[in-house]
Write a protein that holds these residues in place. Sequence first.
Motif, PDB file in Angstrom:
ATOM      1  N   ALA A  41       0.335  13.615  -9.117  1.00 55.65           N
ATOM      2  CA  ALA A  41      -0.533  12.481  -8.808  1.00 55.65           C
ATOM      3  C   ALA A  41      -0.083  11.912  -7.468  1.00 55.65           C
ATOM      4  N   VAL A  42      -1.039  11.570  -6.629  1.00 54.81           N
ATOM      5  CA  VAL A  42      -0.743  11.030  -5.309  1.00 54.81           C
ATOM      6  C   VAL A  42      -1.322   9.622  -5.217  1.00 54.81           C
ATOM      7  N   CYS A  43      -0.467   8.670  -4.906  1.00 49.71           N
ATOM      8  CA  CYS A  43      -0.915   7.294  -4.669  1.00 49.71           C
ATOM      9  C   CYS A  43      -1.055   7.098  -3.173  1.00 49.71           C
ATOM     10  N   SER A  44      -2.075   6.374  -2.798  1.00 46.90           N
ATOM     11  CA  SER A  44      -2.239   6.078  -1.375  1.00 46.90           C
ATOM     12  C   SER A  44      -2.621   4.617  -1.199  1.00 46.90           C
ATOM     13  N   LEU A  45      -2.046   4.028  -0.178  1.00 47.50           N
ATOM     14  CA  LEU A  45      -2.386   2.685   0.231  1.00 47.50           C
ATOM     15  C   LEU A  45      -2.907   2.814   1.650  1.00 47.50           C
ATOM     16  N   ASP A  46      -4.204   2.691   1.801  1.00 46.57           N
ATOM     17  CA  ASP A  46      -4.838   2.804   3.116  1.00 46.57           C
ATOM     18  C   ASP A  46      -5.248   1.420   3.566  1.00 46.57           C
ATOM     19  N   MET A  47      -4.888   1.088   4.789  1.00 47.40           N
ATOM     20  CA  MET A  47      -5.302  -0.214   5.294  1.00 47.40           C
ATOM     21  C   MET A  47      -5.473  -0.171   6.799  1.00 47.40           C
ATOM     22  N   THR A  48      -6.253  -1.119   7.251  1.00 48.32           N
ATOM     23  CA  THR A  48      -6.463  -1.320   8.682  1.00 48.32           C
ATOM     24  C   THR A  48      -6.172  -2.791   8.951  1.00 48.32           C
ATOM     25  N   ALA A  49      -5.405  -3.037  10.018  1.00 47.51           N
ATOM     26  CA  ALA A  49      -5.073  -4.413  10.379  1.00 47.51           C
ATOM     27  C   ALA A  49      -5.020  -4.530  11.897  1.00 47.51           C
ATOM     28  N   GLU A  50      -5.118  -5.742  12.363  1.00 49.47           N
ATOM     29  CA  GLU A  50      -4.921  -5.985  13.783  1.00 49.47           C
ATOM     30  C   GLU A  50      -3.475  -5.614  14.116  1.00 49.47           C
ATOM     31  N   PRO A  51      -3.247  -5.044  15.289  1.00 51.27           N
ATOM     32  CA  PRO A  51      -1.887  -4.590  15.620  1.00 51.27           C
ATOM     33  C   PRO A  51      -0.801  -5.647  15.427  1.00 51.27           C
ATOM     34  N   HIS A  52      -1.081  -6.887  15.748  1.00 48.71           N
ATOM     35  CA  HIS A  52      -0.058  -7.932  15.623  1.00 48.71           C
ATOM     36  C   HIS A  52       0.131  -8.404  14.176  1.00 48.71           C
ATOM     37  N   LYS A  53      -0.694  -7.929  13.241  1.00 44.03           N
ATOM     38  CA  LYS A  53      -0.607  -8.361  11.843  1.00 44.03           C
ATOM     39  C   LYS A  53      -0.160  -7.252  10.897  1.00 44.03           C
ATOM     40  N   TRP A  54       0.242  -6.100  11.418  1.00 48.03           N
ATOM     41  CA  TRP A  54       0.492  -4.971  10.532  1.00 48.03           C
ATOM     42  C   TRP A  54       1.622  -5.233   9.539  1.00 48.03           C
ATOM     43  N   ARG A  55       2.683  -5.933   9.962  1.00 47.08           N
ATOM     44  CA  ARG A  55       3.789  -6.215   9.031  1.00 47.08           C
ATOM     45  C   ARG A  55       3.316  -7.120   7.891  1.00 47.08           C
ATOM     46  N   ASP A  56       2.549  -8.146   8.228  1.00 48.06           N
ATOM     47  CA  ASP A  56       2.013  -9.071   7.229  1.00 48.06           C
ATOM     48  C   ASP A  56       1.062  -8.343   6.279  1.00 48.06           C
ATOM     49  N   ALA A  57       0.264  -7.439   6.817  1.00 50.81           N
ATOM     50  CA  ALA A  57      -0.675  -6.677   5.988  1.00 50.81           C
ATOM     51  C   ALA A  57       0.074  -5.826   4.968  1.00 50.81           C
ATOM     52  N   ILE A  58       1.113  -5.156   5.401  1.00 50.13           N
ATOM     53  CA  ILE A  58       1.903  -4.337   4.477  1.00 50.13           C
ATOM     54  C   ILE A  58       2.584  -5.216   3.438  1.00 50.13           C
ATOM     55  N   ALA A  59       3.187  -6.316   3.878  1.00 53.93           N
ATOM     56  CA  ALA A  59       3.878  -7.215   2.948  1.00 53.93           C
ATOM     57  C   ALA A  59       2.930  -7.767   1.894  1.00 53.93           C
ATOM     58  N   LYS A  60       1.751  -8.216   2.310  1.00 55.51           N
ATOM     59  CA  LYS A  60       0.797  -8.787   1.349  1.00 55.51           C
ATOM     60  C   LYS A  60       0.279  -7.728   0.381  1.00 55.51           C
ATOM     61  N   SER A  61       0.020  -6.540   0.869  1.00 49.75           N
ATOM     62  CA  SER A  61      -0.468  -5.468  -0.003  1.00 49.75           C
ATOM     63  C   SER A  61       0.588  -5.068  -1.020  1.00 49.75           C
ATOM     64  N   LEU A  62       1.811  -4.861  -0.556  1.00 49.31           N
ATOM     65  CA  LEU A  62       2.887  -4.469  -1.472  1.00 49.31           C
ATOM     66  C   LEU A  62       3.200  -5.577  -2.473  1.00 49.31           C
ATOM     67  N   SER A  63       3.083  -6.821  -2.042  1.00 51.27           N
ATOM     68  CA  SER A  63       3.296  -7.944  -2.952  1.00 51.27           C
ATOM     69  C   SER A  63       2.265  -7.935  -4.078  1.00 51.27           C
ATOM     70  N   GLU A  64       1.020  -7.669  -3.746  1.00 54.01           N
ATOM     71  CA  GLU A  64      -0.037  -7.627  -4.767  1.00 54.01           C
ATOM     72  C   GLU A  64       0.175  -6.448  -5.718  1.00 54.01           C
ATOM     73  N   ILE A  65       0.580  -5.316  -5.191  1.00 56.89           N
ATOM     74  CA  ILE A  65       0.868  -4.150  -6.039  1.00 56.89           C
ATOM     75  C   ILE A  65       2.029  -4.475  -6.973  1.00 56.89           C
ATOM     76  N   ARG A  66       3.071  -5.091  -6.437  1.00 55.28           N
ATOM     77  CA  ARG A  66       4.237  -5.457  -7.254  1.00 55.28           C
ATOM     78  C   ARG A  66       3.832  -6.428  -8.357  1.00 55.28           C
ATOM     79  N   LYS A  67       2.986  -7.434  -8.020  1.00 53.64           N
ATOM     80  CA  LYS A  67       2.545  -8.402  -9.033  1.00 53.64           C
ATOM     81  C   LYS A  67       1.793  -7.719 -10.168  1.00 53.64           C
ATOM     82  N   LEU A  68       0.932  -6.763  -9.821  1.00 51.00           N
ATOM     83  CA  LEU A  68       0.207  -6.047 -10.874  1.00 51.00           C
ATOM     84  C   LEU A  68       1.188  -5.287 -11.757  1.00 51.00           C
ATOM     85  N   GLY A  69       2.171  -4.634 -11.155  1.00 47.61           N
ATOM     86  CA  GLY A  69       3.149  -3.880 -11.934  1.00 47.61           C
ATOM     87  C   GLY A  69       3.997  -4.753 -12.836  1.00 47.61           C
ATOM     88  N   VAL A  70       4.349  -5.930 -12.370  1.00 49.02           N
ATOM     89  CA  VAL A  70       5.223  -6.824 -13.142  1.00 49.02           C
ATOM     90  C   VAL A  70       4.447  -7.616 -14.191  1.00 49.02           C
TER      91      VAL A  70
END
Length: 177
Positions: A41-70
């Motif tokens: 099984a392959v999981c993928s997280l695909d996203m597009t963000a403004e270049p200056h927001k890429w760290r925030d985009a990854i953090a927010k996405s991973l936070s939401e994934i973590r919340k669902l898991g917990v």
Amino acid sequence: LARRVALAALQIRLNVGGRSDDPAFTFVEFNQLDSAREGCAVCSLDMTAEPHKWRDAIAKSLSEIRKLGVYGVTMGEMERYASSLMTDAEQLAAQGDRISHGDQLSYLMETVANGHTFMSPEQSYHMTARALSSLTVEDVNNAAAELCSHVMALKDGMDPLEGPVIAVACTPKGVSE
């Protein structure tokens, strides 16, 4: 089906998080597919963000994934997305004989390659109804925990998941960290 309900809940949560006046990302999608080529099984997280927001985009996405898991899904989310799966099965069953031979052959090959059971749209509809009638929020939350375990394992103190985790990220030009 429990995993599909969890995926639907996560996708809606991610999309709602991207609707602010100043969203972290302009597009985000998390998915899991069985891959015959990779044999897993392959999981993928695909996203597009403004270049200056890429760290925030990854953090927010991973936070939401973590919340669902917990924390899993609510009963309302489970009912809503299980109903959506039933609607999808009804629509597929209604197409019945109108599905092209090429599409049926592709579906058959994918089904066999992934070790799944091939069914007609009508059989799939009845099996979906049967499976959803016994699906519990606990089933969905267990599936969510398993689905999100690779992200939850990145945090200290969490149980490591079985098997390898491979992450590939494309960052804006000039980012070397």
